[in-house]
Enzyme design. Structure first.
Site, PDB file in Angstrom:
ATOM      1  N   GLU A 379      -8.648 -28.668  17.424  1.00 60.32           N
ATOM      2  CA  GLU A 379      -7.520 -29.235  16.659  1.00 60.32           C
ATOM      3  C   GLU A 379      -6.200 -29.102  17.420  1.00 60.32           C
ATOM      4  O   GLU A 379      -5.130 -29.005  16.825  1.00 60.32           O
ATOM      5  CB  GLU A 379      -7.419 -28.549  15.300  1.00 60.32           C
ATOM      6  CG  GLU A 379      -6.661 -29.322  14.236  1.00 60.32           C
ATOM      7  CD  GLU A 379      -7.485 -30.373  13.533  1.00 60.32           C
ATOM      8  OE1 GLU A 379      -6.951 -31.113  12.698  1.00 60.32           O
ATOM      9  OE2 GLU A 379      -8.684 -30.457  13.840  1.00 60.32           O
ATOM     10  N   GLN A 383      -1.684 -24.334  24.039  1.00 65.12           N
ATOM     11  CA  GLN A 383      -0.670 -24.918  24.913  1.00 65.12           C
ATOM     12  C   GLN A 383      -0.109 -26.219  24.328  1.00 65.12           C
ATOM     13  O   GLN A 383       1.101 -26.481  24.411  1.00 65.12           O
ATOM     14  CB  GLN A 383      -1.262 -25.187  26.297  1.00 65.12           C
ATOM     15  CG  GLN A 383      -1.658 -23.934  27.064  1.00 65.12           C
ATOM     16  CD  GLN A 383      -2.957 -23.296  26.573  1.00 65.12           C
ATOM     17  OE1 GLN A 383      -3.722 -23.913  25.819  1.00 65.12           O
ATOM     18  NE2 GLN A 383      -3.217 -22.082  27.004  1.00 65.12           N
TER      19      GLN A 383
END
Length: 402
Positions: A379, A383
Site C-alpha cells: 500500500e 519511502q
C-alpha cells in the site's frame, strides 16, 4: 472540542471484533501459518457472516449526525480502523482472507456505481496495481485497456496481488493511452473466472502466509463496458487530467489508514505478549517510576507503548477526517508511514526482549515479527509515504519532487 475517547457504538464494535479475534483467529493462527497457499480457511466463512451482521446500518453514522449535517461523524472509516486493529491483534493474514474484505472491495465501495456495489460488494475483490516495471510508481502502469465495441480488452501483467488466487474478482489498473501518463489510468472490474485472466504464480512469503499473493497475466481479457470504475473518459485539459488521477488515488486515502491499523493490531499483540512474559520474570512496567529509577527493560516498554499510542492517534485522525469529508491525503500517508515503521520496531524489539521465548514458536512473537514487515511495504512503501508527505508540506507536485 477534541475528544480522544471512542463513542459507545465503536467501543461495542471494538469488543465484538476483539472477541472474534481472540476466539476465532488466535486458536487457528499457527495452524494456517504453516499451510501456505491453502484454500480459504473454512472457519472464516461463519466469522465473515458474524462481522457483516454486526455492522451498524447507514455506514456507522450516529442518529445525531444524520439529523445535523454539521455534527461530527464517526462513520465507516473509523469503524474500519477499530475493527481492523482488533482483528489483526488476532491474525493479520486471516483478517485479509475474510470474504468481502479485499482491497478491491474498498475501491468499489469508494467509486463504484450502485449496480457494481450490488454485484460485487459482497464478493471478495482483490486489487491489481503493481507491475514488474511499475512498483511504487502507479503512474508508470503499462497494462493496457482498449475499447472494442461493447467491451474493454485488457493486456498486461500484474504482480503482488493480495488475494489474487482466491478472489471472486480483481480491480485492475490499466491505461487507455500510455503516452498520456497517469491521466489515462482507469480501474476495471475483472471476474476471476474470466478466461483472459490467468494465474501465473503464487508467491512464497516470510509473513502473512495464509493470505495468498499472486501474479496475474491478462491476454485479450474481455469485460463488459460497464465494468470500468468511475468515468471512462480521458480529460481534455492538464488540470482536469490531474484531478481525474487524483480521484483514482483517493482510494488510498481510505485504505492507507486501514493498513496502519493492521500495524497497530500486530504491535499491540506483541507488546501485550511481551509484557505478560516479562511480568512472570518480575519485570513490570507500571509507569509509576521516573526514568531515572526504571530499568533498561522498563524504559524500553515505556518507549514502545508511547510509539504505539502515537501511531494510533495519527491513524484515528486520518480516518476521522475521511468520515467528516476533510481532505486527508497527507494524514493518510503520515499514519501509514508512522504505523508501518512502528510495527516493525515494536515486534522485533519484543522478540529481542523475550530472548529464546521470542524467537521460538512457543509464543506468536516470531510470527508477529514476520507478519509486521510487509505492512511497512504494501500500500505504498515507507519511502513513498515520506515522499508524499514532503510534497504536501512543501507544496510541490510529483513532477517537481521525485
Amino acid at each position: 472540542m477534541i475528544n480522544f475517547e471512542l463513542p459507545k457504538s465503536l467501543k461495542n464494535l471494538q469488543n465484538m471484533t476483539h472477541q472474534l479475534a481472540e476466539q476465532g483467529f488466535r486458536p487457528i493462527s499457527r495452524k494456517y501459518d504453516r499451510i501456505e497457499h491453502g484454500d480459504t480457511p473454512a472457519e472464516l466463512k461463519p466469522l465473515a457472516q458474524m462481522i457483516a451482521a454486526g455492522r451498524p446500518r447507514g455506514g456507522g453514522k450516529s442518529e445525531k449526525a444524520d439529523a445535523d449535517p454539521e455534527a461530527v461523524k464517526n462513520g465507516s472509516n473509523l469503524m474500519g480502523i477499530v475493527s481492523v486493529e482488533e482483528m489483526c491483534w488476532g491474525d493479520t493474514g486471516l483478517m485479509l482472507s475474510l470474504p468481502a474484505s479485499g482491497l478491491g472491495n474498498a475501491a468499489i465501495q469508494a467509486v463504484g456505481t450502485a449496480e457494481q456495489k450490488e454485484q460485487y460488494g459482497k464478493l471478495y475483490c482483490a486489487m491489481a496495481i503493481t507491475e514488474p516495471g511499475a512498483g511504487s510508481d502507479s503512474a508508470a502502469i503499462s497494462t493496457t485497456a482498449r475499447r472494442d465495441g461493447d467491451e474493454w480488452v485488457l493486456n498486461g501483467e500484474k504482480i503482488y496481488c493480495t488475494g489474487g488466487q482466491r478472489c471472486d474478482a480483481v480491480v485492475v489498473w490499466a491505461t487507455l493511452d500510455k503516452s498520456l501518463g497517469k491521466a489515462a489510468i482507469k480501474s476495471f472490474i475483472v471476474p476471476r473466472d474470466n478466461p483472459g485472466m490467468q494465474l501465473a504464480r503464487v508467491e512464497d512469503k516470510m509473513g502473512l502466509r495464509i493470505s495468498d499473493t499472486a501474479a496475474l497475466s491478462f491476454t485479450e481479457c474481455r469485460i463488459p463496458l460497464d465494468h470500468v470504475l468511475g468515468s471512462a473518459e480521458i480529460a481534455d485539459t492538464e488540470a482536469a487530467r490531474k484531478k481525474a488521477f487524483g480521484g483514482v488515488m483517493q482510494t488510498f486515502d481510505n485504505t492507507r489508514p486501514m493498513v496502519a491499523a493492521m500495524a497497530l493490531g500486530v504491535a499491540r499483540a506483541a507488546l501485550e505478549t511481551t509484557t505478560e512474559i516479562l511480568e512472570k520474570e518480575g519485570v513490570k512496567a507500571d509507569f509509576s517510576k521516573t526514568p531515572y529509577n526504571s530499568s533498561a527493560i522498563e524504559l524500553e516498554l515505556y518507549r514502545l507503548e508511547a510509539d504505539l499510542d502515537a501511531a494510533r492517534l495519527m491513524t484515528y485522525k486520518a480516518a476521522w477526517m475521511a468520515d467528516n469529508g476533510q481532505a486527508n491525503s497527507k494524514e493518510a500517508s503520515m499514519c501509514k508511514a508512522k504505523a508501518g515503521r512502528m510495527g516493525n520496531d515494536v515486534t522485533l524489539k519484543c522478540v529481542a526482549l523475550c530472548g529464546e521465548l521470542g524467537y521460538s514458536e512457543r509464543y506468536l512473537l516470531e510470527k508477529l515479527a514476520r507478519d509486521s514487515k510487509i505492512i511497512d511495504i504494501f500500500e505504498g512503501t515507507q519511502q513513498i509515504q515520506q515522499l508524499i508527505v514532503a510534497r504536501h508540506l512543501l507544496g510541490l507536485s510529483s513532477r517537481e519532487l521525485k
